[in-house]
Motif scaffolding. Structure first.
Motif, PDB file in Angstrom:
ATOM      1  N   ILE A 204       0.849  -1.188   0.000  1.00  0.00           N
ATOM      2  CA  ILE A 204       0.000   0.000   0.000  1.00  0.00           C
ATOM      3  C   ILE A 204       0.882   1.234   0.000  1.00  0.00           C
ATOM      4  O   ILE A 204       1.865   1.302   0.742  1.00  0.00           O
ATOM      5  N   SER A 205       0.516   2.179  -0.828  1.00  0.00           N
ATOM      6  CA  SER A 205       1.307   3.408  -0.910  1.00  0.00           C
ATOM      7  C   SER A 205       1.275   4.158   0.418  1.00  0.00           C
ATOM      8  O   SER A 205       0.254   4.219   1.087  1.00  0.00           O
TER       9      SER A 205
ATOM     10  N   PHE B  98      -5.306   4.314  -5.888  1.00  0.00           N
ATOM     11  CA  PHE B  98      -4.711   3.453  -4.858  1.00  0.00           C
ATOM     12  C   PHE B  98      -5.014   1.989  -5.126  1.00  0.00           C
ATOM     13  O   PHE B  98      -4.160   1.122  -4.919  1.00  0.00           O
TER      14      PHE B  98
ATOM     15  N   ILE C 276      -3.578   9.794   3.780  1.00  0.00           N
ATOM     16  CA  ILE C 276      -4.871  10.322   3.355  1.00  0.00           C
ATOM     17  C   ILE C 276      -6.003   9.570   4.057  1.00  0.00           C
ATOM     18  O   ILE C 276      -6.946  10.175   4.574  1.00  0.00           O
TER      19      ILE C 276
ATOM     20  N   LEU D 103       1.199   7.205   0.815  1.00  0.00           N
ATOM     21  CA  LEU D 103       0.244   8.310   0.728  1.00  0.00           C
ATOM     22  C   LEU D 103      -1.141   7.861   1.173  1.00  0.00           C
ATOM     23  O   LEU D 103      -1.898   8.634   1.753  1.00  0.00           O
ATOM     24  N   PHE D 104      -1.447   6.585   0.896  1.00  0.00           N
ATOM     25  CA  PHE D 104      -2.778   6.100   1.259  1.00  0.00           C
ATOM     26  C   PHE D 104      -2.962   6.103   2.769  1.00  0.00           C
ATOM     27  O   PHE D 104      -4.024   6.471   3.270  1.00  0.00           O
TER      28      PHE D 104
ATOM     29  N   GLN E 116      -6.119  10.519   7.804  1.00  0.00           N
ATOM     30  CA  GLN E 116      -6.689  11.854   7.988  1.00  0.00           C
ATOM     31  C   GLN E 116      -8.198  11.824   7.802  1.00  0.00           C
ATOM     32  O   GLN E 116      -8.951  12.434   8.556  1.00  0.00           O
ATOM     33  N   PHE E 117      -8.625  11.086   6.795  1.00  0.00           N
ATOM     34  CA  PHE E 117     -10.057  11.048   6.514  1.00  0.00           C
ATOM     35  C   PHE E 117     -10.817  10.352   7.636  1.00  0.00           C
ATOM     36  O   PHE E 117     -11.794  10.873   8.167  1.00  0.00           O
TER      37      PHE E 117
ATOM     38  N   LEU F  90       5.927   2.607  -6.151  1.00  0.00           N
ATOM     39  CA  LEU F  90       5.438   3.391  -5.016  1.00  0.00           C
ATOM     40  C   LEU F  90       6.149   4.743  -4.946  1.00  0.00           C
ATOM     41  O   LEU F  90       5.540   5.770  -4.633  1.00  0.00           O
TER      42      LEU F  90
END
Lengths: 325, 500
Positions: A157-158, B443, A164, A160-161, A167-168, B399
Motif C-alpha cells: 500500500i502506498s 490506490f 490520506i 500516501l494512502f 486523515q479522513f 510506489l
C-alpha cells in the motif's frame, strides 16, 4: 577505540567534499545561473537587466571557480564555488529566497521534526519487534502465515494512502484529532498523535517481515538448540537468547537512521502541516528555492555519515566479540 | 486511417527491454541449469497467480507503448502532403477511444447519471433553476435514471461478466485439451488433475485467478461504454481510463530505472571486486559518497535541475508528449543513477568471494584474459543477485513514483500516472460530499500492481536465493505441524523498500 573514531571522522571529510562537488555540479554547472534566473523570472518575457539583478541579489554574479578580476586569495574566494558550496562546511548556508537565514530556520525547525520522528522511531522499533517475535513464537502456524500475508499486503500500500486514509477516517469522520497543524508545548500532543500512528503503521509491513527473518535466522543457530536441550522453556529461549542476539542486525539498521530523524519525514510533515525540516524542504522544492535544497542535501549527507559512525560504535557496545582496530 | 508511427524515447527502451527478455528467455530454455530455478518459480502458486495478474497489466502497458500520430482528416496543404495531428496517441488510446473522448464537464461519481456540481439550467418555459444536470455520456441512454439505473447496471454487468466467464470456459477447455494431449490422457482425467491441484504447474490457482480477472474485465468492459465506472475527474475525464493509462507510467518507471542502473552497478561492482586495490578504493568512494546523500533529496535536486534544462530549451521538442516523455526518461535515469549503489555493493562483495574460488584461480593460471574471466566465470555467477534485486526493486519504484509526483519532482504534469492522479484528487478531500473515487481508483490499481509484483518477487527470490533453500531445513529443527507453510514468504533481503 578513540583512534578508530578519529580515523572514521577523517574519512568522512573526503566524502563530504564529494557530496559538495556533486551538489555544486548539479546546481551551477548543469544549468548556468542565467538559466535558473530565466526559469524563476518566467521563461518568455525576461530582460537581461532582471537576470543581472536576480543574480546580484543572490550573489550568483561571480565566476564559478576562478575570479581573474581579483588579486591573491580573492581569486578563489570571490567565486560561487567558495561562497556557496565551500561555505557550507562552516554551516553558512546563506539566505533563502524570502530573505531568511537558512541556518536559523534549520535550527528552529529541527524541534518539530524530531517531535514527530523520534516517537515514530522508538514506538515503531518496539511495536515491530513485538509483532515479529509473536510471529516467530507461532512460527509455521496459521498465525505466522497470515501475519506474513498481512505484512506483504501492508507493504504494497502506498504511504500516501495511509496518510490520506488516516486523515479522513480519524480526523474528518470521527473528529478525534485535528486534521493538521502544530502547537507548542503540551498542546502539540494532539497534533502529533495521528502522524506518529500513521508513521508507525506505514513502516510496519516491511520492518516486521524483515525482523521476523532475522529472528528466524537466529533460531537456526546452535546455541538455540543447546538452550532447548537444556530444557529451557520456549519463551525464555526466544526472549532472552534469540532477542539479544538478533538485536545486533536490528541495531545496524536502526542506528543509521537516528541522525536522519532530524530531517523528519517529508511527506507526513507536509500533509499534517508540521513546520519541520521535511515540509521546509518540500516547500523549497515547490518554490524552486535552490539555496534551501542545496543546504538540505549537505545537511542530509552529513547526518547520514554521523549515522554510519554511530552504527559502528554501537556495534562494540552490543557485541563484545567486535573490536574496532 | 493513415498515421505516422512515433517512437518516443521510453518506447524505444521498452522495446529494447522486451527484446532483452525474449533473448534471455530463449537462452534460459536452452540451458538446463538455468531452467531449474525458473521451474521452481513456475511451481509456486503465489508466484504464478501474481504473474497472471501482472501479464494483464503488462499487456495494457505494452498496448499503451505503441505510439502514433494520426493524420488530420482534411489535408489542406496543396501538394497533397499529409498533416499529422500534434496529439500523440497510443494503440491503447485507439482501442479505448470512447473512454478518452467522452469527457464530462467536471466531477461525477462512479455510475452517476448526474453531475457532481449544481448548474443553472434554463427550463423550456424560460425559468432558471439550480439543479444537478444530466451527464452528457454517463447513463445518457436511460430515460429515468432514478428508477432504471440499478437494474441497468446489474443487467449489463451480469451480461459482461457472463461473456467473461464464457471466455474463461473456452480458455480452460483449450488448456485442458493441450495438457491432456501432452500427457497422453483423456480430457476428463486431465481436468480432474487440474481440479485436484496435482499438476506440476499450479493450474488450479492460475485458472481461479483468471476467472476472477475475466469476470471483472468483462463486467467493466460492458459497463464502461455506458457509464463512468470510476467516475470522472475535475476536467471530466474518465477515471477508469486514467487508471489504465497510469499502468504504463508505473511499469516504465519500475523497469527502466532498473535497466538504467544495471550497467553502472554491474560494471563498477564487478570491477571493484575483481581488481581490488586502487580501483576498489575509487569505486567504493564513489558509491559511499552517492549513497550518503538521502535519496529523496538527491532525486529532488536532480529533477529540479533537469526541469530548468527542459523549460529553458522548449524548442527542442515538437510535441508535448515528446517533452513529457523526455522528463519521464530523465526520471528513470535519475532513479537509476541514485539507486545503483546498493546493488553495486552486493556485487562487489560477491565478486570478492568469487575471485578466490579455485576455478577462477585456475583460469588465471592458464593465462585467461581478465575480460574472459569476468564474462565467462564471474558474470554468470552473480546474475541471480541481479535478477533478485531487479524484481525486488520494481514495486518500490512504482510506489516511489507516487511520492515523487506529490513532492513535485515526479513525472510531467501532463503524463497520466498514479502520482498525478493522487495529487489532483488530494486537493478535493475537503469537499462535501467528498470526491473519493479518483483517489480510491488510483490506490486500488497501484495496490493490485504492487502486491502482485511483491508476490512474484518473493517467488523469484525463493527460487534463486541460495540462502533461502537452507533456511527451511534449519528452521525445521523443531518438529511442527505445518512444515509446508514455513517455506513460504521467507525472504532474506535487506532492500530498503521505501526509504521515503
Amino acid at each position: 577505540m578513540l583512534n578508530y573514531i578519529v580515523r572514521r571522522v577523517l574519512y568522512a571529510i573526503p566524502i563530504l567534499i564529494g557530496v559538495n562537488l556533486i551538489t555544486f555540479t548539479l546546481f551551477f554547472v548543469v544549468n548556468s545561473p542565467d538559466d535558473m534566473a530565466r526559469m524563476q523570472l518566467g521563461i518568455k518575457r525576461v530582460t537581461p537587466e532582471a537576470i543581472t539583478k536576480w543574480k546580484q541579489e543572490r550573489g550568483y554574479d561571480k565566476p564559478l571557480m576562478f575570479n581573474d578580476t581579483e588579486e591573491g586569495y580573492a581569486q578563489f574566494t570571490h567565486t560561487i564555488f567558495f561562497e556557496k558550496s565551500a561555505a557550507m562546511f562552516a554551516f553558512r548556508f546563506g539566505r533563502a529566497d524570502d530573505g531568511r537565514d537558512i541556518a536559523h530556520e534549520i535550527k528552529t525547525r529541527m524541534v518539530p521534526s524530531l517531535a514527530i520522528a523520534l516517537p515514530v522511531f522508538l514506538l515503531g522499533l518496539g511495536v515491530y519487534i513485538v509483532f515479529a517475535l509473536i510471529m516467530v513464537f507461532f512460527r509455521a502456524t496459521y498465525v505466522d502465515f497470515w501475519g506474513v500475508v498481512l505484512c506483504v499486503a501492508l507493504m504494497s500500500i502506498s504511504g500516501l494512502f495511509y496518510i490520506i486514509g488516516g486523515q479522513f477516517l480519524i480526523s474528518k469522520l470521527w473528529h478525534l484529532v485535528p486534521i493538521s497543524g502544530y502547537g507548542s508545548g503540551p498542546d502539540a500532543a494532539k497534533f502529533l498523535v495521528l502522524p506518529v500512528i500513521i508513521g508507525v503503521v506505514s513502516g510496519a509491513g516491511a520492518s516486521i517481515r524483515w525482523y521476523r527473518t532475522i529472528f528466524l535466522e537466529e533460531m537456526g543457530k546452535d546455541y538455540v538448540r543447546t538452550a532447548r536441550a537444556k530444557g529451557l522453556p520456549e519463551s525464555i529461549v526466544l526472549f532472552r537468547h534469540v532477542l539479544r542476539n538478533a538485536m545486533i542486525p536490528i541495531l545496524t539498521g536502526a542506528v543509521v537512521v537516528i541522525p536522519l530523524l532530524f530531517l523528519g519525514s517529508f511527506i507526513a510533515e507536509s500533509f499534517f502541516g508540521i513546520p519541520g525540516l521535511g515540509s521546509y524542504t518540500i516547500d523549497a522544492i515547490n518554490s524552486q528555492d535552490f539555496a534551501v535544497v542545496r543546504a538540505m542535501v549537505f545537511l542530509g549527507s552529513l547526518l547520514y555519515i554521523v549515522g554510519l559512525l554511530l552504527t559502528d560504535i554501537s556495534y562494540t557496545l552490543v557485541d563484545p566479540r567486535i573490536r574496532l582496530e | 486511417m493513415s498515421f505516422k508511427p512515433v517512437i518516443l524515447w521510453t518506447d524505444a527502451l521498452v522495446y529494447l527491454l522486451v527484446a532483452v527478455i525474449i533473448v534471455f528467455a530463449w537462452y534460459v530454455r536452452r540451458n538446463e541449469h538455468l531452467r531449474a530455478p525458473w521451474r521452481r518459480v513456475i511451481r509456486s502458486a503465489s508466484g504464478m497467480v501474481s504473474l497472471t495478474v501482472l501479464i494483464f497489466f503488462i499487456a495494457v502497458g505494452l498496448l499503451d507503448t505503441v505510439h502514433l500520430r494520426p493524420a488530420v482528416e482534411k489535408s489542406n496543404s496543396a501538394n497533397g502532403e499529409r498533416i499529422y495531428s500534434v496529439d500523440v496517441l497510443s494503440l491503447f488510446d485507439l482501442i479505448a477511444g470512447p473512454l478518452r473522448t467522452r469527457v464530462e464537464k467536471t466531477y461525477s461519481a462512479p455510475f452517476a447519471a448526474y453531475l457532481y456540481a449544481r448548474e443553472t439550467v434554463e427550463l423550456p418555459d424560460g425559468k432558471q433553476v439550480r439543479e444537478f444536470p444530466r451527464l452528457e455520456f454517463g447513463g445518457a441512454h436511460l430515460q429515468d435514471p432514478e428508477t432504471q439505473l440499478v437494474a441497468d447496471v446489474v443487467r449489463r454487468a451480469g451480461a459482461g461478466g457472463g461473456v467473461g466467464l464464457l471466455l474463461w470456459g473456452v480458455v480452460v477447455a483449450s488448456l485442458t485439451t493441450v495438457l491432456a494431449r501432452r500427457d497422453g490422457k483423456n480430457f476428463l482425467p486431465a481436468l480432474f488433475n487440474i481440479w485436484r491441484g496435482t499438476t506440476e504447474v499450479p493450474w488450479k490457482a492460475i485458472c481461479g485467478m483468471l476467472a476472477l480477472i475475466l469476470l471483472l474485465l468483462g463486467a467493466a468492459l460492458a459497463l464502461c461504454g455506458y457509464y463512468h465506472i470510476f467516475g470522472t475527474d475535475k476536467v471530466g475525464q474518465d477515471v477508469f481510463y486514467q487508471s489504465l493509462k497510469s499502468i504504463r507510467t508505473g511499469l516504465v518507471i519500475g523497469t527502466l530505472a532498473t535497466l538504467m542502473m544495471l550497467p553502472f552497478a554491474l560494471f563498477l561492482g564487478i570491477m571493484a571486486g575483481y581488481f581490488r586495490g586502487w580501483v576498489d578504493d575509487v569505486i567504493q568512494y564513489l558509491y559511499t559518497t552517492l549513497s550518503s546523500i538521502p535519496s529523496v533529496l538527491l532525486i529532488a535536486a536532480t529533477v529540479l535541475m533537469i526541469q530548468v534544462y527542459i523549460e529553458t530549451r522548449t524548442e527542442l521538442f515538437d510535441t508535448i508528449a515528446a517533452r513529457a516523455d523526455l522528463r519521464l526518461l530523465f526520471l528513470c535515469i535519475i532513479l537509476g543513477v541514485t539507486s545503483w549503489t546498493g546493488l553495486c555493493r552486493l556485487l562487489r562483495g560477491e565478486t570478492l568471494k568469487l575471485r578466490e574460488m579455485e576455478y577462477i584461480q585456475a583460469a588465471q593460471a592458464f593465462g585467461v584474459s581478465h575480460w574472459r574471466i569476468v564474462s565467462r566465470h564471474i558474470l554468470p555467477n552473480v546474475m541471480h543477485i541481479v535478477l533478485i534485486s531487479t524484481v525486488m526493486d520494481f514495486s518500490g519504484l512504482v510506489l516511489a513514483e507516487a511520492v515523487l509526483s506529490y513532492v513535485g519532482v515526479g513525472v510531467d504534469p501532463s503524463t497520466i500516472s498514479f502520482g498525478t492522479m493522487i495529487n489532483a484528487a488530494r486537493l478535493e478531500m475537503a469537499r462535501e460530499p467528498m470526491v473519493w473515487w479518483a483517489l480510491l481508483a488510483a490506490f486500488g490499481f497501484m495496490f493490485a500492481l504492487v502486491l502482485s509484483a511483491n508476490l512474484f518477487a518473493d517467488a523469484v527470490q525463493n527460487a534463486f536465493d541460495p540462502r533461502v533453500k537452507i533456511l527451511p531445513a534449519k528452521a525445521g529443527i523443531l518438529p511442527h505441524r505445518r512444515r509446508r507453510e514455513e517455506s513460504k514468504g521467507k525472504s532474506v533481503s535487506s532492500t530498503v523498500e521505501d526509504s521515503f
